[in-house]
Design a protein around this motif. Structure first.
Motif, PDB file in Angstrom:
ATOM      1  N   LEU A 200       4.805   5.998  -3.441  1.00  0.00           N
ATOM      2  CA  LEU A 200       6.120   5.498  -3.863  1.00  0.00           C
ATOM      3  C   LEU A 200       6.061   4.891  -5.259  1.00  0.00           C
ATOM      4  CD1 LEU A 200       7.568   3.892  -0.611  1.00  0.00           C
ATOM      5  CD2 LEU A 200       8.078   6.125  -1.627  1.00  0.00           C
ATOM      6  N   THR A 201       4.946   4.234  -5.591  1.00  0.00           N
ATOM      7  CA  THR A 201       4.789   3.671  -6.933  1.00  0.00           C
ATOM      8  C   THR A 201       4.862   4.773  -7.987  1.00  0.00           C
ATOM      9  OG1 THR A 201       3.450   1.837  -6.104  1.00  0.00           O
ATOM     10  CG2 THR A 201       3.251   2.357  -8.448  1.00  0.00           C
ATOM     11  N   ALA A 202       4.318   5.950  -7.653  1.00  0.00           N
ATOM     12  CA  ALA A 202       4.340   7.077  -8.585  1.00  0.00           C
ATOM     13  C   ALA A 202       5.700   7.769  -8.619  1.00  0.00           C
ATOM     14  CB  ALA A 202       3.257   8.090  -8.202  1.00  0.00           C
ATOM     15  N   ASN A 203       6.608   7.392  -7.708  1.00  0.00           N
ATOM     16  CA  ASN A 203       7.926   8.026  -7.631  1.00  0.00           C
ATOM     17  C   ASN A 203       9.015   6.961  -7.523  1.00  0.00           C
ATOM     18  OD1 ASN A 203       7.405  11.174  -7.119  1.00  0.00           O
ATOM     19  ND2 ASN A 203       5.832   9.994  -6.036  1.00  0.00           N
ATOM     20  N   PRO A 204       9.324   6.294  -8.627  1.00  0.00           N
ATOM     21  CA  PRO A 204      10.306   5.199  -8.595  1.00  0.00           C
ATOM     22  C   PRO A 204      11.666   5.604  -8.031  1.00  0.00           C
ATOM     23  CG  PRO A 204       9.134   5.247 -10.701  1.00  0.00           C
ATOM     24  CD  PRO A 204       8.757   6.490  -9.971  1.00  0.00           C
ATOM     25  N   ALA A 205      12.058   6.855  -8.242  1.00  0.00           N
ATOM     26  CA  ALA A 205      13.376   7.298  -7.771  1.00  0.00           C
ATOM     27  C   ALA A 205      13.478   7.293  -6.252  1.00  0.00           C
ATOM     28  CB  ALA A 205      13.677   8.696  -8.306  1.00  0.00           C
ATOM     29  N   LEU A 206      12.341   7.308  -5.559  1.00  0.00           N
ATOM     30  CA  LEU A 206      12.345   7.338  -4.091  1.00  0.00           C
ATOM     31  C   LEU A 206      12.185   5.960  -3.465  1.00  0.00           C
ATOM     32  CD1 LEU A 206      10.153  10.508  -3.415  1.00  0.00           C
ATOM     33  CD2 LEU A 206      12.641  10.315  -3.258  1.00  0.00           C
ATOM     34  N   GLN A 207      11.930   4.962  -4.284  1.00  0.00           N
ATOM     35  CA  GLN A 207      11.614   3.651  -3.735  1.00  0.00           C
ATOM     36  C   GLN A 207      12.796   3.021  -3.005  1.00  0.00           C
ATOM     37  OE1 GLN A 207       9.837   1.208  -6.790  1.00  0.00           O
ATOM     38  NE2 GLN A 207       8.204   2.677  -7.186  1.00  0.00           N
ATOM     39  N   HIS A 208      14.021   3.371  -3.398  1.00  0.00           N
ATOM     40  CA  HIS A 208      15.189   2.812  -2.700  1.00  0.00           C
ATOM     41  C   HIS A 208      15.553   3.639  -1.476  1.00  0.00           C
ATOM     42  CE1 HIS A 208      17.121   6.084  -4.862  1.00  0.00           C
ATOM     43  NE2 HIS A 208      18.225   5.898  -4.149  1.00  0.00           N
ATOM     44  N   LYS A 209      14.884   4.809  -1.277  1.00  0.00           N
ATOM     45  CA  LYS A 209      15.160   5.656  -0.117  1.00  0.00           C
ATOM     46  C   LYS A 209      14.118   5.509   0.980  1.00  0.00           C
ATOM     47  CE  LYS A 209      18.101   8.122  -0.084  1.00  0.00           C
ATOM     48  NZ  LYS A 209      19.540   7.895   0.278  1.00  0.00           N
ATOM     49  N   ILE A 210      12.921   5.031   0.629  1.00  0.00           N
ATOM     50  CA  ILE A 210      11.820   4.964   1.599  1.00  0.00           C
ATOM     51  C   ILE A 210      11.257   3.547   1.643  1.00  0.00           C
ATOM     52  CG2 ILE A 210       9.559   5.860   2.245  1.00  0.00           C
ATOM     53  CD1 ILE A 210      10.217   8.410   0.693  1.00  0.00           C
ATOM     54  N   GLU A 211      11.211   2.990   2.849  1.00  0.00           N
ATOM     55  CA  GLU A 211      10.549   1.707   3.070  1.00  0.00           C
ATOM     56  C   GLU A 211       9.312   1.950   3.926  1.00  0.00           C
ATOM     57  OE1 GLU A 211      11.169  -2.512   5.512  1.00  0.00           O
ATOM     58  OE2 GLU A 211      12.851  -1.122   5.282  1.00  0.00           O
ATOM     59  N   VAL A 212       8.192   1.357   3.544  1.00  0.00           N
ATOM     60  CA  VAL A 212       6.945   1.486   4.305  1.00  0.00           C
ATOM     61  C   VAL A 212       6.692   0.169   5.027  1.00  0.00           C
ATOM     62  CG1 VAL A 212       4.470   1.940   4.188  1.00  0.00           C
ATOM     63  CG2 VAL A 212       6.027   3.150   2.649  1.00  0.00           C
TER      64      VAL A 212
END
Length: 374
Positions: A200-212
């Motif tokens: 997720l760190t490598a893909n900032p655009a996905l950080q608001h779509k995926i919670e770990v």
């Protein structure tokens, strides 16, 4: 997805699908839905048994929306990720491929597929962790989307629970990228959680779509994970298949022998020398050391649990009773066909309202997932 895409391959959920069996005093009639060539469907039912394990009359294909139809376009993938070129080889028909017995080649192929088809950057996994076959994982997500469409649960925002996401985070990535689902990815393994967060760190655009989120109790599936007030349209899961480490190892050895025999039959050019480990890659050295391990990897909690797949799914079913008002549909892959009728009977005994068994196919492999709701 654009309107033109929808017109080219209409979702199976918009076609005539089989009914689910209702739990009750009478034995439910369970329908199994499966895809024909070209994305159409047939309906099959066995009146004398809740599940028919007979082989389909016509060859099955991947879900029509799955972008991984046919052979991989290696030329396009190399343009997307030039590092893949070092692992390319040629089969006897003159087609470009990779050595699927080489764990580094498999990881690199996945990196190229995720970047090319989904725009995912910097995907990687620690050495020895499960490296998923992406076409099959994508099929699960597309058929799960059809399930939501069928029951009109596809209204925004859709939130999906990814049980046992592993270090690869694959279902959450596919769900977020293909359907813009809001994903909650969970696992009991600390290393897997760190690896998923690195992706997720490598893909900032996905950080608001995926919670770990880490599951604090390795004996629980939903308990201590789903919080009061949280709602999910769907849960997905790739359960441990084996009952012991020995069983998992025996299956791995069988697959390695088959791969070795296949490689010996192939007349291919001498493989290129292995590239040195990248010092900027925290797992680079570990990958080189793990070269002779399982080509698809897998930690103990990813591969086996006491009692195997059936015991895990029964535990999941029992826990799901407590969260039937917070999760609309519970689903899980089920690898062994003989476990399907056993699970359907068990789900009936637990008072589920509806069940679905969805059969999928990737090449010669037939897979399926089971779904239930309260």
């Amino acid at each position: 997805m654009s309107n033109s895409d929808n017109s080219r391959s209409r979702p199976l959920a918009n076609k005539r699908l089989s009914r689910s069996g209702d739990a009750g005093p009478k034995k439910p009639s369970i329908k199994v839905r499966t895809a024909k060539q070209g994305g159409s469907e047939r309906r099959s039912a066995n009146k004398s048994a809740p599940y028919s394990g007979s082989k389909p009359r016509k060859p099955l294909t991947m879900h029509p929306r799955n972008p991984h139809q046919g052979r991989y376009d290696m030329e396009a993938l190399v343009k997307t990720l030039p590092q893949l070129e070092q692992y390319l080889t040629t089969n006897p028909r003159g087609e470009q491929t990779i050595d699927f017995a080489d764990s580094r080649a498999v990881v690199c192929l996945n990196q190229a597929l995720l970047k090319h088809h989904y725009g995912v950057e910097g995907w990687d996994i620690p050495a020895g962790y499960l490296c998923p076959p992406i076409p099959g994982r994508a099929d699960y997500i597309h058929y799960a989307a059809d399930l939501l469409n069928k029951y009109q649960l596809n209204k925004e925002p859709v939130r999906v629970l990814d049980i046992g996401t592993g270090a690869n985070l694959i279902y959450s990535l596919l769900g977020a990228c293909q359907y813009q689902w809001n994903m909650l990815a969970s696992d009991i393994d600390e290393t897997a959680i760190r690896a998923a967060n690195d992706i997720l760190t490598a893909n900032p655009a996905l950080q608001h779509k995926i919670e770990v989120r880490q599951q604090p109790d390795d004996r629980s599936v939903f308990r201590n994970l789903i919080q009061p007030g949280e709602r999910f349209a769907l849960s997905v899961c790739n359960p441990p298949f084996y009952a012991s480490a020995e069983e998992a190892q025996a299956e791995n050895l069988r697959k390695q022998r088959n791969l070795s025999r296949h490689q010996q039959k192939r007349q291919q050019p001498e493989a290129a020398p292995a590239a040195p480990a990248d010092r900027s890659d925290p797992w680079g050295k570990a990958k080189v050391n793990a070269e002779k391990q399982r080509n698809f990897g897998g930690q103990n909690n990813e591969l086996w649990c006491e009692g195997g797949e059936l015991a895990f799914l029964k535990r999941m079913t029992r826990e799901s009773q407590q969260y039937g008002q917070q999760v609309a549909w519970f689903t899980s892959l089920i690898s062994k066909q003989e476990n399907v009728p056993l699970m359907l009977e068990y789900l009936k005994a637990q008072g589920v309202k509806k069940t679905e068994v969805v059969k999928m196919a990737q090449g010669q492999k037939i897979s399926r997932f089971i779904a239930w709701c309260f």
